[in-house]
Enzyme design. Sequence first.
Site, PDB file in Angstrom:
ATOM      1  CD  GLU A  60      -3.965  -6.020   3.800  1.00  0.00           C
ATOM      2  OE1 GLU A  60      -4.761  -5.294   4.431  1.00  0.00           O
ATOM      3  OE2 GLU A  60      -2.737  -5.825   3.767  1.00  0.00           O
ATOM      4  CD  GLU A  85      -2.936  -1.003   2.391  1.00  0.00           C
ATOM      5  OE1 GLU A  85      -2.706  -0.225   3.327  1.00  0.00           O
ATOM      6  OE2 GLU A  85      -3.949  -1.728   2.355  1.00  0.00           O
TER       7      GLU A  85
END
Length: 491
Positions: free
Chosen positions: A390, A200
């Site tokens: 995720e 991320e």
Amino acid sequence: MNKFPKDFFWGGATSATQIEGAYNVDGRGLATCDCKTAGSFSKRREVTFIDKDGHHGSIPSNLGGTLPKGAHQAVLDEYFYPSHEAIDFYHHYKEDIALFAEMGFKMFRLSISWSRIYPTGIEEKPNIKGIEFYKDVFNELQKYNIEPLVTIFHGDLPLYLEEHYKGWANRELIDLYMKLAKTCLTEFKGLVKYWLPFNEMNDYLLMLDMFGNISTKESHKESFQIIHNMLVANARTVKLAHQIDPENKVGSMICGIPNYPGSCDPVDILETRYRWEKGIYYTGDVQCFGKYSPFSKRLWDEYEIHLEAEQQDFIDFKEGIIDFYTFSYYMTNIVTTHEVNDIVQGNFANGARNPYLEYSEWGWSYDPKGLRYYLEVIYDRYQMPMIITENGLGAVDKIEEDGSIHDSYRIQYLKDHLHECKVAIQHGVELIGYTMWGCIDLVSASTGQMSKRYGFIYVDRDDEGNGSGKRIKKDSFEWYKTVIATNGEDL
Ligand code: BG6
């Protein structure tokens, strides 16, 4: 029709500091997260320090928080740090992997603790004990035919690099990271094929106006530079991974928060597009297309950004295109330029409340269709195989008197999201895997809590670090086992 593809990577995901513990064992150096206390939804985690006169103190952990001049981050006896023990995966990995295998996992996502391999980040030679630990883990996974998916950097920088190099804002980090990447790619060759160089990295842009921060040109400059440095390291890792082993496949990992316009006011539509460009495509385009998007120029002009870059960086971008696109998905975000009274902040979303959705007690919206939307929009843009690395529900679980845990809410959440994955696949999206976040309970990244639980497997440890550490199967454990056994037919 309406099926998951053959050889779909069913599995779960974690990160080093949220599971490993053993923070000062076998030569591991301190990492930034080791000086972070526990918090809650209403209380931010704090970073502890010793000031220049030897006094102890702490400040809220956020992007804008700066230590007093002359202070340095430190582990202090009077504080509790959840990552120090976490769930002690370091000593329980065999038991945990056996449980993943029992569910039928095909893939397990974990990350490398940089300071376990290079304790300060500047050593010439790696810490052998650190390498041995990961080799043992990968060998254990291989025993069960579970493919490791390895994040090389999941936010836990060696503290030394933060304090002496100013972290990722410094270009020198690229070479220091490449030393780590090369060590991993050579040492774990044959054991690991699927790599994610960064977790991320777009968070550095998403975070700018969150957690009480008021972004400035300066903070934007820093974030854009951090991301540039990471993108260069990312591209070089792709190239190196392919050179070291042509079997290697390297992916992105982007925080996938779709933006919805709050109204049909054209200004809201433009603002929504702006958020997609800045928060999602800015990093993804470089990783998938090998160059910055046309929109980037607008962003750089707006914040007067002059990236510290070299000609070679842009060549590396072209030569270091990733093989697959991965992302996290938890929620959607509402964008509006109109005044709103009800802002919800959860993970890296920070927008108006969506009246059509429900929210968890941590402010995360429940939006399975948003996952389908993201899959379809992104696949349309890049047309690369995708993995959801995720997705999951953080919730408080209750142990019944007989020791069972009935997490029907988690089963429902996952069912709803997987159903939308099926629809996306039917609509042509090449989705090749799904690793549910926090397949075993772990320390929450944002709050440092254990009580925000995601797992199929309960870990007996509370927010203060008490508990036996015992692993207990929740109802969702059996449910996921059936999902995998039927390749998602039986949700
Ligand atoms: C993702 C991070 O953004 O969100 C994970 O990559 C994190 O590290 C996950 O744990 C869930 O967030 P939280 O705050 O509930 O742990």
